[in-house]
Structure formats: structure tokens, C-alpha cells
Design a protein around this motif. Structure first.
Motif, short mmCIF file in Angstrom:
data_model
loop_
_atom_site.label_atom_id
_atom_site.label_comp_id
_atom_site.label_asym_id
_atom_site.label_seq_id
_atom_site.Cartn_x
_atom_site.Cartn_y
_atom_site.Cartn_z
N ARG A 53 0.88 -1.17 0.00
CA ARG A 53 0.00 0.00 0.00
C ARG A 53 0.91 1.21 0.00
NH1 ARG A 53 -5.54 1.29 3.26
NH2 ARG A 53 -5.96 3.18 2.07
N ASP A 87 -3.09 8.48 -1.94
CA ASP A 87 -3.26 7.07 -1.56
C ASP A 87 -3.68 6.23 -2.75
OD1 ASP A 87 -3.55 4.70 -0.12
OD2 ASP A 87 -5.56 5.22 0.58
N TRP A 110 -4.16 -0.79 -1.83
CA TRP A 110 -3.35 -2.01 -1.91
C TRP A 110 -3.19 -2.45 -3.36
CZ3 TRP A 110 -0.71 -3.84 2.10
CH2 TRP A 110 -1.11 -3.46 3.38
N CYS A 130 8.93 0.42 -4.21
CA CYS A 130 8.13 -0.02 -3.05
C CYS A 130 8.79 -1.20 -2.35
CB CYS A 130 6.72 -0.39 -3.49
SG CYS A 130 5.70 1.03 -3.95
N SER A 159 10.54 0.27 3.69
CA SER A 159 9.77 -0.30 4.79
C SER A 159 8.62 0.68 5.08
CB SER A 159 10.66 -0.51 6.02
OG SER A 159 11.38 0.65 6.33
N PRO A 160 7.53 0.18 5.65
CA PRO A 160 6.37 1.05 5.88
C PRO A 160 6.73 2.33 6.63
CG PRO A 160 5.75 -1.23 6.21
CD PRO A 160 7.26 -1.20 6.02
N THR A 166 3.00 2.75 2.78
CA THR A 166 2.15 2.83 3.98
C THR A 166 1.76 1.46 4.50
OG1 THR A 166 0.19 3.15 2.57
CG2 THR A 166 1.27 5.12 3.41
N GLY A 167 2.06 0.40 3.73
CA GLY A 167 1.74 -0.95 4.21
C GLY A 167 2.37 -2.02 3.34
N ARG A 168 2.49 -3.20 3.93
CA ARG A 168 3.05 -4.37 3.24
C ARG A 168 2.40 -5.59 3.86
NH1 ARG A 168 8.79 -5.57 1.50
NH2 ARG A 168 9.12 -3.36 1.59
N ARG A 169 1.90 -6.51 3.00
CA ARG A 169 1.30 -7.73 3.54
C ARG A 169 1.50 -8.89 2.61
NH1 ARG A 169 -5.08 -5.97 2.97
NH2 ARG A 169 -5.19 -6.11 0.72
#
Length: 91
Positions: free
Chosen positions: A4, A47, A50, A64, A68-69, A88-91
Motif C-alpha cells: 500500500r 493514496d 493495496w 516499493c 519499509s512502511p 504505507t503498508g506491506r502484507r
């Protein structure tokens, strides 16, 4: 792996460098995106939500993957222009 991210997209490298300097000085990427970004995501503070592999151009995805976030990228050039990316995110 999904990411994200928020970003600012501009056509001018010098402007991108100036914006990055402002962010490093404490300005919020989200606020600058609303004022300067040429991407439709500007209305959401840059934004992008995801996204998974193959959804963004390779230079953007590679940037990206290195972050890191919470971290901000250097200026990244793609076929669309110059990006400043905040993961802003990683999953």
C-alpha cells in the motif's frame, strides 16, 4: 506480497526534488500530493490503496519493494513522470 502506498506524481524532476526536500523538512506527503500531484489519487492525498505484483510499472514496484512502511523513496522516474512514494503498508 502486496503493498500500500501514497505518492506524488509530477512531470518536472526539479519540482519533484523540491517536494522531496520539503517532505524531508517535515511537510506531509499527503498534503503536498493534494496541491501538486497530477495523478487522480491526489484527491485522496496520493493514496493508491493495496496493489499486488504487476499492477504498477516496474520502477514503481521496485521502489516499493526497497521501502519499509512509513519510509519515503527518492525521486523515481517512470513513463508517467517523477514520483515520490511513501510506503504505507506491506502484507
Amino acid at each position: 506480497m502486496e503493498f500500500r502506498a501514497s505518492h506524488i506524481l509530477v512531470k518536472d524532476k526539479a519540482l519533484a526534488e523540491r517536494l522531496l526536500k520539503q517532505i524531508k523538512g517535515g511537510a506531509r506527503l499527503e498534503e503536498l500530493a493534494k496541491d501538486f500531484s497530477t495523478c487522480p489519487s491526489k484527491s485522496k492525498g496520493g493514496d493508491l490503496g493495496w496493489f499486488g505484483p504487476g499492477k504498477m510499472v516496474k520502477e514503481f514496484e521496485a521502489a516499493c519493494a526497497k521501502l519499509s512502511p512509513g519510509r519515503i523513496s527518492p525521486v523515481v522516474r517512470t513513463q508517467f513522470g517523477y514520483h515520490i512514494i511513501k510506503l504505507t503498508g506491506r502484507r
